[in-house]
Design an enzyme around this catalytic site. Structure first.
Site, PDB file in Angstrom:
ATOM      1  N   HIS A 170       0.912  -1.202   0.108  1.00 39.25           N
ATOM      2  CA  HIS A 170       0.145   0.087  -0.160  1.00 39.25           C
ATOM      3  C   HIS A 170       0.852   1.185  -0.108  1.00 39.25           C
ATOM      4  O   HIS A 170       0.705   2.381  -0.675  1.00 39.25           O
ATOM      5  CB  HIS A 170      -0.970  -0.010   1.326  1.00 39.25           C
ATOM      6  CG  HIS A 170      -1.973  -1.049   1.347  1.00 39.25           C
ATOM      7  ND1 HIS A 170      -2.222  -1.941   2.359  1.00 39.25           N
ATOM      8  CD2 HIS A 170      -3.120  -1.187   0.404  1.00 39.25           C
ATOM      9  CE1 HIS A 170      -3.077  -2.556   2.087  1.00 39.25           C
ATOM     10  NE2 HIS A 170      -3.745  -2.267   1.099  1.00 39.25           N
ATOM     11  N   LYS A 216     -17.510  -6.548   6.039  1.00 36.19           N
ATOM     12  CA  LYS A 216     -16.147  -7.106   6.353  1.00 36.19           C
ATOM     13  C   LYS A 216     -15.841  -7.254   8.011  1.00 36.19           C
ATOM     14  O   LYS A 216     -15.998  -6.131   8.381  1.00 36.19           O
ATOM     15  CB  LYS A 216     -15.396  -6.597   5.560  1.00 36.19           C
ATOM     16  CG  LYS A 216     -14.784  -7.321   4.361  1.00 36.19           C
ATOM     17  CD  LYS A 216     -13.575  -6.780   3.829  1.00 36.19           C
ATOM     18  CE  LYS A 216     -12.980  -7.039   2.430  1.00 36.19           C
ATOM     19  NZ  LYS A 216     -11.950  -6.445   1.991  1.00 36.19           N
ATOM     20  N   ARG A 253      -1.708  -5.892  -8.408  1.00 36.76           N
ATOM     21  CA  ARG A 253      -0.689  -6.772  -8.160  1.00 36.76           C
ATOM     22  C   ARG A 253      -0.605  -7.788  -9.438  1.00 36.76           C
ATOM     23  O   ARG A 253      -0.337  -7.490 -10.483  1.00 36.76           O
ATOM     24  CB  ARG A 253      -1.095  -7.521  -6.705  1.00 36.76           C
ATOM     25  CG  ARG A 253      -0.668  -6.837  -5.465  1.00 36.76           C
ATOM     26  CD  ARG A 253      -1.115  -7.218  -4.502  1.00 36.76           C
ATOM     27  NE  ARG A 253      -2.613  -6.860  -4.372  1.00 36.76           N
ATOM     28  CZ  ARG A 253      -3.250  -7.314  -3.542  1.00 36.76           C
ATOM     29  NH1 ARG A 253      -2.926  -7.454  -2.264  1.00 36.76           N
ATOM     30  NH2 ARG A 253      -4.678  -6.962  -3.692  1.00 36.76           N
ATOM     31  N   SER A 289      -2.853  -7.602   2.664  1.00 36.56           N
ATOM     32  CA  SER A 289      -2.950  -7.467   4.307  1.00 36.56           C
ATOM     33  C   SER A 289      -3.313  -9.075   4.607  1.00 36.56           C
ATOM     34  O   SER A 289      -3.133  -9.012   5.890  1.00 36.56           O
ATOM     35  CB  SER A 289      -4.291  -6.477   4.411  1.00 36.56           C
ATOM     36  OG  SER A 289      -3.994  -5.083   3.889  1.00 36.56           O
TER      37      SER A 289
HETATM   38  P1  ADP Z   1      -9.883  -3.264  -0.774  1.00 40.36           P
HETATM   39  O1  ADP Z   1     -10.939  -3.915   0.148  1.00 40.36           O
HETATM   40  O2  ADP Z   1     -10.686  -2.071  -1.441  1.00 40.36           O
HETATM   41  O3  ADP Z   1      -9.276  -4.009  -1.938  1.00 40.36           O
HETATM   42  P2  ADP Z   1      -7.040  -3.297   0.114  1.00 40.36           P
HETATM   43  O4  ADP Z   1      -6.791  -2.510   1.295  1.00 40.36           O
HETATM   44  O5  ADP Z   1      -7.076  -4.637   0.369  1.00 40.36           O
HETATM   45  O6  ADP Z   1      -8.570  -2.480   0.104  1.00 40.36           O
HETATM   46  O7  ADP Z   1      -6.554  -2.581  -1.072  1.00 40.36           O
HETATM   47  C1  ADP Z   1      -6.502  -1.243  -1.718  1.00 40.36           C
HETATM   48  C2  ADP Z   1      -5.988  -1.205  -3.009  1.00 40.36           C
HETATM   49  O8  ADP Z   1      -4.455  -1.364  -2.738  1.00 40.36           O
HETATM   50  C3  ADP Z   1      -6.263  -2.111  -3.948  1.00 40.36           C
HETATM   51  O9  ADP Z   1      -6.392  -1.413  -5.113  1.00 40.36           O
HETATM   52  C4  ADP Z   1      -5.346  -3.327  -4.087  1.00 40.36           C
HETATM   53  O10 ADP Z   1      -5.108  -3.921  -5.048  1.00 40.36           O
HETATM   54  C5  ADP Z   1      -4.396  -2.366  -3.869  1.00 40.36           C
HETATM   55  N1  ADP Z   1      -3.130  -3.205  -3.103  1.00 40.36           N
HETATM   56  C6  ADP Z   1      -3.126  -3.863  -2.081  1.00 40.36           C
HETATM   57  N2  ADP Z   1      -1.654  -4.131  -1.840  1.00 40.36           N
HETATM   58  C7  ADP Z   1      -1.069  -3.888  -2.765  1.00 40.36           C
HETATM   59  C8  ADP Z   1       0.394  -4.342  -3.295  1.00 40.36           C
HETATM   60  N3  ADP Z   1       1.344  -5.194  -2.726  1.00 40.36           N
HETATM   61  N4  ADP Z   1       0.718  -4.070  -4.630  1.00 40.36           N
HETATM   62  C9  ADP Z   1      -0.247  -3.136  -5.358  1.00 40.36           C
HETATM   63  N5  ADP Z   1      -1.474  -2.852  -5.005  1.00 40.36           N
HETATM   64  C10 ADP Z   1      -1.815  -3.249  -3.863  1.00 40.36           C
END
Ligand code: ADP
Length: 160
Positions: free
Chosen positions: A18, A42, A91, A129
């Site tokens: 992130h 969630k 990703r 996460s």
């Molecule tokens: P959500 O529940 O909205 O998917 P997340 O916190 O899981 O929330 O992710 C928020 C954004 O960050 C998403 O677009 C996700 O694809 C991106 N993201 C999370 N981890 C990574 C990573 N390691 N590399 C690139 N993008 C990431």
């Protein structure tokens, strides 16, 4: 005119992936608002206040980044605040379906909206996460995966 974008997500907790996306976004846009979503549907490990606190702590050295809560539909937030740009991270191919669906649905609700995707550094391309939560739950070492302020909180959380 200054360009502002939002980066919405759950951030349960914020990871180095992130943070990598945030740093890239902060270079592209004049202002970047990280929006921490409430996520009623969630069950999260960290509650909203904790997730907000951790994002604030992790981004405090990036001057054009602010942190706020997302307590409504993203498009409503964008319309209310007159913001057009949304930053998301990509990703693997597995992210694509969901991101594609979200971006298209949101732009139907708010045609002026533009979603900008960035890839994180290859170091973090596998990082999520949920993986971090899993490693922490077995008391594994998460220090290479999350910002410093998250490590302690995560340890406390899984010990409880
Ligand atoms: P959500 O529940 O909205 O998917 P997340 O916190 O899981 O929330 O992710 C928020 C954004 O960050 C998403 O677009 C996700 O694809 C991106 N993201 C999370 N981890 C990574 C990573 N390691 N590399 C690139 N993008 C990431």
């Amino acid at each position: 005119m200054k360009k502002t974008a939002v980066y919405p997500g759950t951030f349960d907790p914020i990871t180095n992936g992130h943070l990598d996306v945030i740093r890239r976004g902060a270079e592209i846009f004049d202002n970047l608002i990280v929006l921490v979503a409430i996520r009623k549907e969630k069950h999260t490990l960290f509650n909203l206040e904790e997730r907000l606190e951790l994002v604030k702590c992790a981004t405090k050295d990036i001057p054009n980044v602010q942190v706020a809560t997302l307590d409504k539909l993203l498009v409503e937030y964008l319309k209310e605040n007159k913001i057009r740009f949304v930053l998301r991270g990509l990703r693997a191919v597995s992210d694509f379906d969901y991101e594609f669906q979200m971006a298209l649905t949101n732009s139907t609700l708010y045609p002026e909206m533009e979603t900008v995707f960035v890839m994180s550094s290859r170091k973090y391309i596998f990082l999520s996460s949920s993986l971090v939560r899993e490693i922490a739950s077995y008391e594994g070492d998460v220090s290479g995966f999350v910002p410093g302020c998250v490590i302690k909180k995560l340890k406390k959380k899984v010990i409880r």
